[in-house]
Design a protein around this motif. Structure first.
Motif, PDB file in Angstrom:
ATOM      1  N   GLY A 194      -1.725 -43.111  21.940  1.00 54.64           N
ATOM      2  CA  GLY A 194      -2.820 -43.950  22.432  1.00 54.64           C
ATOM      3  C   GLY A 194      -2.307 -45.268  22.945  1.00 54.64           C
ATOM      4  O   GLY A 194      -1.097 -45.512  22.984  1.00 54.64           O
ATOM      5  N   VAL A 195      -3.238 -46.118  23.319  1.00 50.01           N
ATOM      6  CA  VAL A 195      -2.852 -47.385  23.935  1.00 50.01           C
ATOM      7  C   VAL A 195      -2.773 -48.472  22.858  1.00 50.01           C
ATOM      8  O   VAL A 195      -3.531 -48.442  21.882  1.00 50.01           O
ATOM      9  CB  VAL A 195      -3.854 -47.756  25.052  1.00 50.01           C
ATOM     10  N   VAL A 321      13.888 -39.174  15.317  1.00 50.46           N
ATOM     11  CA  VAL A 321      14.970 -40.096  15.671  1.00 50.46           C
ATOM     12  C   VAL A 321      14.379 -41.214  16.523  1.00 50.46           C
ATOM     13  O   VAL A 321      13.793 -40.953  17.573  1.00 50.46           O
ATOM     14  CB  VAL A 321      16.094 -39.375  16.451  1.00 50.46           C
ATOM     15  N   GLY A 322      14.519 -42.453  16.070  1.00 51.89           N
ATOM     16  CA  GLY A 322      13.967 -43.599  16.796  1.00 51.89           C
ATOM     17  C   GLY A 322      12.812 -44.213  16.028  1.00 51.89           C
ATOM     18  O   GLY A 322      12.111 -43.521  15.272  1.00 51.89           O
ATOM     19  N   GLY A 324      10.769 -46.784  17.810  1.00 54.66           N
ATOM     20  CA  GLY A 324      10.026 -47.569  18.798  1.00 54.66           C
ATOM     21  C   GLY A 324       8.543 -47.207  18.733  1.00 54.66           C
ATOM     22  O   GLY A 324       8.081 -46.518  17.809  1.00 54.66           O
ATOM     23  N   SER A 326       6.677 -45.103  20.318  1.00 54.29           N
ATOM     24  CA  SER A 326       6.294 -43.680  20.278  1.00 54.29           C
ATOM     25  C   SER A 326       6.483 -43.134  18.869  1.00 54.29           C
ATOM     26  O   SER A 326       5.597 -42.455  18.323  1.00 54.29           O
ATOM     27  CB  SER A 326       7.130 -42.861  21.269  1.00 54.29           C
ATOM     28  N   ARG A 346      17.758 -46.833  13.972  1.00 53.09           N
ATOM     29  CA  ARG A 346      18.963 -47.580  14.340  1.00 53.09           C
ATOM     30  C   ARG A 346      18.693 -49.078  14.177  1.00 53.09           C
ATOM     31  O   ARG A 346      19.503 -49.797  13.620  1.00 53.09           O
ATOM     32  CB  ARG A 346      19.343 -47.246  15.797  1.00 53.09           C
ATOM     33  N   HIS A 349      11.908 -52.536  14.175  1.00 51.68           N
ATOM     34  CA  HIS A 349      11.111 -53.320  15.136  1.00 51.68           C
ATOM     35  C   HIS A 349      10.169 -54.239  14.375  1.00 51.68           C
ATOM     36  O   HIS A 349       9.773 -53.938  13.253  1.00 51.68           O
ATOM     37  CB  HIS A 349      10.258 -52.385  16.001  1.00 51.68           C
ATOM     38  N   LYS A 446      11.364 -57.919  21.329  1.00 54.11           N
ATOM     39  CA  LYS A 446      10.801 -56.685  21.886  1.00 54.11           C
ATOM     40  C   LYS A 446       9.292 -56.775  21.701  1.00 54.11           C
ATOM     41  O   LYS A 446       8.829 -57.479  20.794  1.00 54.11           O
ATOM     42  CB  LYS A 446      11.332 -55.455  21.141  1.00 54.11           C
ATOM     43  N   ALA A 494      12.464 -39.542  19.601  1.00 52.47           N
ATOM     44  CA  ALA A 494      11.547 -40.528  20.214  1.00 52.47           C
ATOM     45  C   ALA A 494      12.431 -41.659  20.700  1.00 52.47           C
ATOM     46  O   ALA A 494      12.324 -42.803  20.257  1.00 52.47           O
ATOM     47  CB  ALA A 494      10.530 -40.993  19.196  1.00 52.47           C
ATOM     48  N   THR A 495      13.331 -41.318  21.612  1.00 48.48           N
ATOM     49  CA  THR A 495      14.429 -42.221  21.968  1.00 48.48           C
ATOM     50  C   THR A 495      14.227 -42.900  23.323  1.00 48.48           C
ATOM     51  O   THR A 495      15.194 -43.295  23.971  1.00 48.48           O
ATOM     52  CB  THR A 495      15.761 -41.442  21.941  1.00 48.48           C
ATOM     53  N   GLY A 496      12.989 -43.023  23.732  1.00 49.43           N
ATOM     54  CA  GLY A 496      12.697 -43.845  24.900  1.00 49.43           C
ATOM     55  C   GLY A 496      12.980 -43.173  26.230  1.00 49.43           C
ATOM     56  O   GLY A 496      13.076 -41.940  26.319  1.00 49.43           O
TER      57      GLY A 496
HETATM   58  P1  NAP Z   1      11.849 -47.207  22.803  1.00 48.39           P
HETATM   59  O1  NAP Z   1      11.024 -48.380  22.539  1.00 48.39           O
HETATM   60  O2  NAP Z   1      12.936 -47.301  23.803  1.00 48.39           O
HETATM   61  O3  NAP Z   1      12.425 -46.744  21.405  1.00 48.39           O
HETATM   62  C1  NAP Z   1      13.441 -45.792  21.334  1.00 48.39           C
HETATM   63  C2  NAP Z   1      13.896 -45.697  19.907  1.00 48.39           C
HETATM   64  O4  NAP Z   1      14.926 -44.731  19.836  1.00 48.39           O
HETATM   65  C3  NAP Z   1      14.482 -47.008  19.389  1.00 48.39           C
HETATM   66  O5  NAP Z   1      14.169 -47.131  18.033  1.00 48.39           O
HETATM   67  C4  NAP Z   1      15.970 -46.798  19.598  1.00 48.39           C
HETATM   68  O6  NAP Z   1      16.769 -47.565  18.725  1.00 48.39           O
HETATM   69  C5  NAP Z   1      16.085 -45.328  19.267  1.00 48.39           C
HETATM   70  N1  NAP Z   1      17.252 -44.704  19.856  1.00 48.39           N
HETATM   71  C6  NAP Z   1      17.554 -44.583  21.163  1.00 48.39           C
HETATM   72  N2  NAP Z   1      18.709 -43.921  21.322  1.00 48.39           N
HETATM   73  C7  NAP Z   1      19.131 -43.622  20.070  1.00 48.39           C
HETATM   74  C8  NAP Z   1      20.287 -42.953  19.564  1.00 48.39           C
HETATM   75  N3  NAP Z   1      21.217 -42.471  20.387  1.00 48.39           N
HETATM   76  N4  NAP Z   1      20.409 -42.834  18.226  1.00 48.39           N
HETATM   77  C9  NAP Z   1      19.459 -43.329  17.404  1.00 48.39           C
HETATM   78  N5  NAP Z   1      18.371 -43.973  17.812  1.00 48.39           N
HETATM   79  C10 NAP Z   1      18.211 -44.110  19.134  1.00 48.39           C
HETATM   80  O7  NAP Z   1      10.990 -45.913  23.258  1.00 48.39           O
HETATM   81  P2  NAP Z   1       9.460 -45.572  22.973  1.00 48.39           P
HETATM   82  O8  NAP Z   1       9.150 -45.705  21.547  1.00 48.39           O
HETATM   83  O9  NAP Z   1       9.184 -44.264  23.627  1.00 48.39           O
HETATM   84  O10 NAP Z   1       8.708 -46.704  23.719  1.00 48.39           O
HETATM   85  C11 NAP Z   1       9.063 -47.068  25.038  1.00 48.39           C
HETATM   86  C12 NAP Z   1       8.020 -47.971  25.582  1.00 48.39           C
HETATM   87  O11 NAP Z   1       6.891 -47.178  25.896  1.00 48.39           O
HETATM   88  C13 NAP Z   1       7.513 -49.003  24.628  1.00 48.39           C
HETATM   89  O12 NAP Z   1       8.290 -50.139  24.562  1.00 48.39           O
HETATM   90  C14 NAP Z   1       6.149 -49.278  25.192  1.00 48.39           C
HETATM   91  O13 NAP Z   1       6.236 -50.174  26.262  1.00 48.39           O
HETATM   92  C15 NAP Z   1       5.750 -47.925  25.722  1.00 48.39           C
HETATM   93  N6  NAP Z   1       4.869 -47.226  24.764  1.00 48.39           N
HETATM   94  C16 NAP Z   1       3.638 -47.715  24.647  1.00 48.39           C
HETATM   95  C17 NAP Z   1       2.778 -47.100  23.810  1.00 48.39           C
HETATM   96  C18 NAP Z   1       1.404 -47.637  23.729  1.00 48.39           C
HETATM   97  O14 NAP Z   1       0.799 -47.548  22.732  1.00 48.39           O
HETATM   98  N7  NAP Z   1       0.869 -48.219  24.771  1.00 48.39           N
HETATM   99  C19 NAP Z   1       3.157 -46.020  23.050  1.00 48.39           C
HETATM  100  C20 NAP Z   1       4.435 -45.536  23.185  1.00 48.39           C
HETATM  101  C21 NAP Z   1       5.288 -46.151  24.064  1.00 48.39           C
HETATM  102  P3  NAP Z   1      17.186 -49.072  19.128  1.00 48.39           P
HETATM  103  O15 NAP Z   1      15.954 -49.895  18.902  1.00 48.39           O
HETATM  104  O16 NAP Z   1      18.288 -49.385  18.215  1.00 48.39           O
HETATM  105  O17 NAP Z   1      17.600 -49.026  20.549  1.00 48.39           O
END
Ligand code: NAP
Length: 646
Positions: A194-195, A321-322, A324, A326, A346, A349, A446, A494-496
Motif C-alpha cells: 500500500g501507499v 532478505v532486506g 526497506g 517493501s 543488513r 531503517h 533515508k 525485498a532488495t529494492g
Molecule cells: P530498498 O529501500 O532499496 O530496500 C532494500 C533492502 O534490501 C534494504 O534493506 C537493503 O539493505 C537490502 N539489501 C539490498 N541488497 C542486499 C543484499 N545483497 N544483501 C542483503 N540485503 C540487501 O527497497 P524497497 O523496500 O523495495 O523500497 C524501495 C523504495 O520503494 C522505497 O524507498 C520507497 O520509496 C518505495 N516503496 C514505497 C512503498 C510505499 O508504501 N509507498 C512501499 C514499498 C516501497 P541496505 O539498507 O543495507 O542497503
C-alpha cells in the motif's frame, strides 16, 4: 460560477460535520460567506500538531466543546441554507485572501510565495492556463498538426502527462511493457502492499478522489484509481500494452525519434515520434541481490515486486532478505501465516509511528469531501501544507551542530531520540533487540518507513532477526558469516530496484550517436531531472534528482514536471520548433548546484548508504529542494536554457 448543489438529508450533514477538520471547515465558511468573524480570535485554532503516534493533526483544532459546537451549528445553518437556496458559489480566494486564511487556519505564518503553489494544488488557480492559452491562440481553433508524442510507461507519471496531452489535443501513444496500466501499483502485489503517503495527497490534483476508503489505501484500491483515470481521461485508445520499448535513436535530419518496440508475441516494430517522454519511474526494475548461490536454492525464491501468489506460505519457513519499505510492509502478514520467518537485515531503517496507517476514512469526511462546497479544496490545501515541507528544517545540515555523526541538527537529533525510544517501547519483551534495530545514520538519511507493526512483528516468537551478513545461498537456505545455515522453504528478496540506472535497460542513442547509458553510467545528470544535452525532444518524468524523502507525495513532484514539459511541447508547437535541447552548460550548472545542496542534506550524509546514491556517493535520485522550491523551479520554462531549432 457553479451553483451550490448539496444533496442528502439534515442527518447526513450533521454527521459529516462531526467528522470534518474544524479549522478547514472555518475556511469553507469564510469562503462561502466572506464573513471574517470566523477568523476572529475566538475561533483561532491551535497550531498544527499531530498527537503522539499519529501522522495526522488533531482534527478538533484544539477548540473547547462549546466552541466546536458553535462552529458546527453555524456551519449546519449555513450549509442548510445553501442547500435550500442553491446560490452561485463565490470565486476562489485571491493570493492575499488565501494567505490570510491559511495563516489563520494553520496558526503559523504562511508566506505568499508558498500560497502561490497552494492556490494551484486544490485548483483555485488553473495552472494549465499557462500553457493552454498560448496553445489555443496559436492554433486559432484548429487541431495540433504533424506532432506526435510517445510516452514510455503507463504508470502514475505516464497517465499524468497523457491526461494533459489529451486535454491539449496533442496526439500521443502510451506504450507499456505490462498487461495493464498502473506501473508500481500493477506490479507490486505483495501482502499488505500500500501507499505510505496520505492518500488524499497521493492522487492527482486534477483528479482528487473523495472516496478513498483509508487514509493509506492498499494496492488494489490504488491500482483501481489509476485504471479509472485511464478511463476517465480517455486514454485507452492511445494505449499499447505489452509493448516494451527496447531502443530509440534520435535522427537529427528529420528531428524524429525512432523507437524500437517488442510486443507480446516477440515481434518487433519501429515507431517514430517528434517527442519521447520517459515515464518509466525509478523503481520498476527489481534488483536481485548479488549473493553467491542465488540460483542454487531448491525452493521458490522471488523478489517482492514479483510476488508468486501460487507459493503457499502457510506453515512454511520463510526468509525475507532486506528491511526497506517493501520488506516492512510484507513482513507482518507473512509472519501471521508462516511457521517461521527469518528476517535478514543488513542495515536497520528509521521507522515512524503512524497509528492512522489502517484507519478507515470516516463516512462523514467522505460525505464532506463529496458534497460540502469547497471542503475538498481546503482539505487538500491543508493536507499539502501539513505533509510537504514542515519537516524540511529537520533535514538541513547545521554546520555548527555538535554531534554531526548521529544527526544533522538539533531538531533532527530530537527526532532520533523520539524514534529510538519508540523502538524499545514497541519491541516489548524483545527490547534487547533495540541496538540492532537502531540505525547509526541520521533520521531522514533515508525516507522514514511507516510502521505497520514492524517491531511488534520482530517481537513474535516465530520471527528471527538475523543481522550477521549473508555469505551465500545454498540449496537448503541462507548461510551467514558466523557459519550458520538458516534452513528455509521459501526466500523472498525485498532488495529494492535498479534505481541508479535511469531508463535502463532501454538503449537510447542521442544526436551525436552516444548512448545515454554510456553518457550516464550510474551518474545521471538531467536538467531539472527532465532534459539531457544531446538528447533533443526527450523528456524524463521522475528522472534523476526528483525523488522525495522528507515529505509530500511523488505525484506532486511529477505534476510539477508535467507542467514544465507541457510548456516545452506547447512552445515547440506554437513556435514551429523542430527540436529543443538543453544547453550543456545549463545542465552542468544545475547539477553542480544539485550536488552542492545534496551534501548539506540528511540523505547526503557520508554515513548513509542508500539507493539514492551512486557508486561514487553522489545523490542521484533525490531532489535537493523543498517541495515548494521544486514547484518554483519547474513553474516557468526559460527557453534560453535550450538550443532551439526551427
Ligand atoms: P530498498 O529501500 O532499496 O530496500 C532494500 C533492502 O534490501 C534494504 O534493506 C537493503 O539493505 C537490502 N539489501 C539490498 N541488497 C542486499 C543484499 N545483497 N544483501 C542483503 N540485503 C540487501 O527497497 P524497497 O523496500 O523495495 O523500497 C524501495 C523504495 O520503494 C522505497 O524507498 C520507497 O520509496 C518505495 N516503496 C514505497 C512503498 C510505499 O508504501 N509507498 C512501499 C514499498 C516501497 P541496505 O539498507 O543495507 O542497503
Amino acid at each position: 460560477m457553479p451553483i451550490a448543489d448539496i444533496p442528502g438529508t439534515d442527518t447526513d450533514l450533521r454527521n459529516a460535520l462531526l467528522d470534518v477538520n474544524l479549522p478547514t471547515l472555518l475556511m469553507v465558511m469564510v469562503h462561502l460567506t466572506g464573513d471574517e468573524q470566523w477568523m476572529s480570535d475566538r475561533y483561532a485554532p491551535a497550531p498544527i500538531m499531530a498527537p503522539e503516534g499519529s501522522l495526522f493533526p488533531d482534527d478538533s483544532g484544539g477548540y473547547s466543546p462549546e466552541i466546536s459546537e458553535e462552529i458546527r451549528t453555524a456551519a449546519f445553518e449555513l450549509l442548510s441554507r445553501f442547500r435550500r437556496e442553491r446560490p452561485e458559489l463565490p470565486s476562489p480566494p485571491t493570493l492575499q485572501k488565501m494567505t490570510e486564511m491559511m495563516t489563520f487556519s494553520t496558526a503559523e505564518p504562511v508566506p505568499e510565495d508558498y500560497i502561490a503553489m497552494l492556490l494551484e494544488e486544490p485548483g483555485f488557480v488553473d495552472r494549465d492556463e499557462q500553457w493552454r492559452k498560448p496553445l489555443q491562440e496559436s492554433l486559432n481553433g484548429g487541431p495540433v498538426a504533424d506532432f506526435n508524442v510517445l510516452i514510455v510507461g503507463a504508470g502514475m507519471s505516464g497517465i499524468c502527462i497523457a491526461a494533459k496531452l489529451r486535454e491539449a489535443g496533442i496526439l500521443f501513444t502510451i506504450l507499456d511493457k505490462n498487461a495493464a496500466v498502473g506501473g508500481t501499483w500493477y506490479e507490486n502485489t505483495y501482502p499488505d502492499c500500500g501507499v505510505d503517503t496520505p492518500n488524499h495527497i497521493y492522487s492527482y490534483s486534477f483528479e482528487r478522489n473523495p472516496n478513498w476508503s483509508g487514509y493509506f489505501s492498499k494496492r488494489d484500491e490504488l491500482f483501481a484509481y489509476f485504471e479509472s483515470c485511464a478511463d476517465k481521461f480517455g486514454l485507452r485508445d492511445s494505449l499499447r500494452l505489452q509493448t516494451e520499448v527496447t531502443a530509440m535513436r534520435y535522427d537529427e535530419s528529420s528531428a524524429l525519434w525512432h523507437v524500437d518496440v517488442k510486443t507480446s508475441d516477440d515481434s518487433g516494430e519501429t515507431l517514430t515520434a517528434n517527442v519521447v517522454i520517459s515515464a518509466v519511474g525509478q523503481l520498476s526494475r527489481p534488483n536481485l541481490p548479488d549473493i553467491e548461490g542465488l540460483d542454487s536454492f531448491q525452493g521458490p525464491l522471488f523478489h517482492s515486486a514479483r510476488w508468486q501468489h501460487e507459493v503457499d506460505l502457510n506453515d512454511k519457513r520463510v526468509a525475507v532478505v532486506g528491511t526497506g519499505c517493501s520488506a516492512v510492509q510484507l513482513l507482518p502478514k507473512t509472519a501471521e501465516i508462516a511457521a517461521k520467518v527469518s528476517v535478514f537485515q543488513r542495515t536497520p531503517h528509521w521507522i515512524s509511528p503512524n497509528r492512522d496507517y489502517y484507519r478507515p476514512v470516516e463516512k462523514g469526511l467522505t460525505w464532506a469531501l463529496n458534497y460540502i462546497p469547497y471542503y475538498a479544496e481546503w482539505h487538500r490545501a491543508r493536507m499539502i501544507f501539513s505533509f510537504s515541507d514542515r519537516a524540511w528544517p529537520a533535514v538541513n545540515v547545521d554546520p555548527d551542530w555538535k554531534y554531526p555523526a548521529r544527526a544533522v541538527n538539533e531538531a533532527n537529533d530530537g527526532m532520533r531520540e523520539a524514534l529510538t525510544a519508540y523502538i524499545s517501547e514497541q519491541l516489548g519483551d524483545r527490547a534487547a533487540l533495540a541496538p540492532k534495530c537502531t540505525p547509526s545514520f541520521p533520521v531522514f538519511g533515508k525516507r522514514l518507513v511507516v510502521d505497520n507493526n514492524w517491531y511488534g512483528t520482530l517481537a513474535r516468537e516465530n520471527v528471527d532477526l538475523v543481522t550477521e551478513g549473508i555469505t551465500r545461498i545454498t540449496p537448503l537456505g541462507i548461510e551467514t558469516i558466523d557459519g550458520k545455515l538458516h534452513e528455509v522453504d521459501v526466500i523472498v528478496v525485498a532488495t529494492g530496484f535498479k534505481s541508479n540506472l535511469f531508463l535502463w535497460p532501454m538503449e537510447i542513442v542521442g544526436r551525436s550517436g552516444t548512448s545515454l547509458a554510456e553518457r550516464w553510467g550510474d551518474y545521471p545528470r538531467a536538467f531539472q531531472g527532465t532534459t539531457v544535452p544531446d538528447y533533443p525532444n526527450l523528456f524524463c518524468l521522475y528522472g534523476p534528482n526528483t525523488n522525495i524523502v522528507h515529505g509530500g507525495s511523488i505525484i506532486y513532484q511529477v505534476e510539477c514536471q508535467v507542467h514544465y514539459v507541457m510548456q516545452c511541447l506547447v512552445h515547440m508547437i506554437e513556435s514551429r520548433v523542430r527540436s529543443m535541447e538543453v544547453r550543456e552548460e545549463v545542465n552542468d550548472e544545475y547539477n553542480d548546484q544539485v550536488q552542492a545542496i545534496s551534501k548539506t542534506l540528511a540523505w547526503g550524509h557520508p554515513d548513509v548508504n542508500s539507493w539514492y546514491k551512486n557508486s561514487q556517493g553522489h545523490v542521484v535520485n533525490n531532489s535537493p529542494f523543498s517541495l515548494h522550491r521544486f514547484w518554483e523551479v519547474n513553474h516557468d520554462l526559460e527557453i534560453d536554457d535550450y538550443v532551439v531549432n526551427e
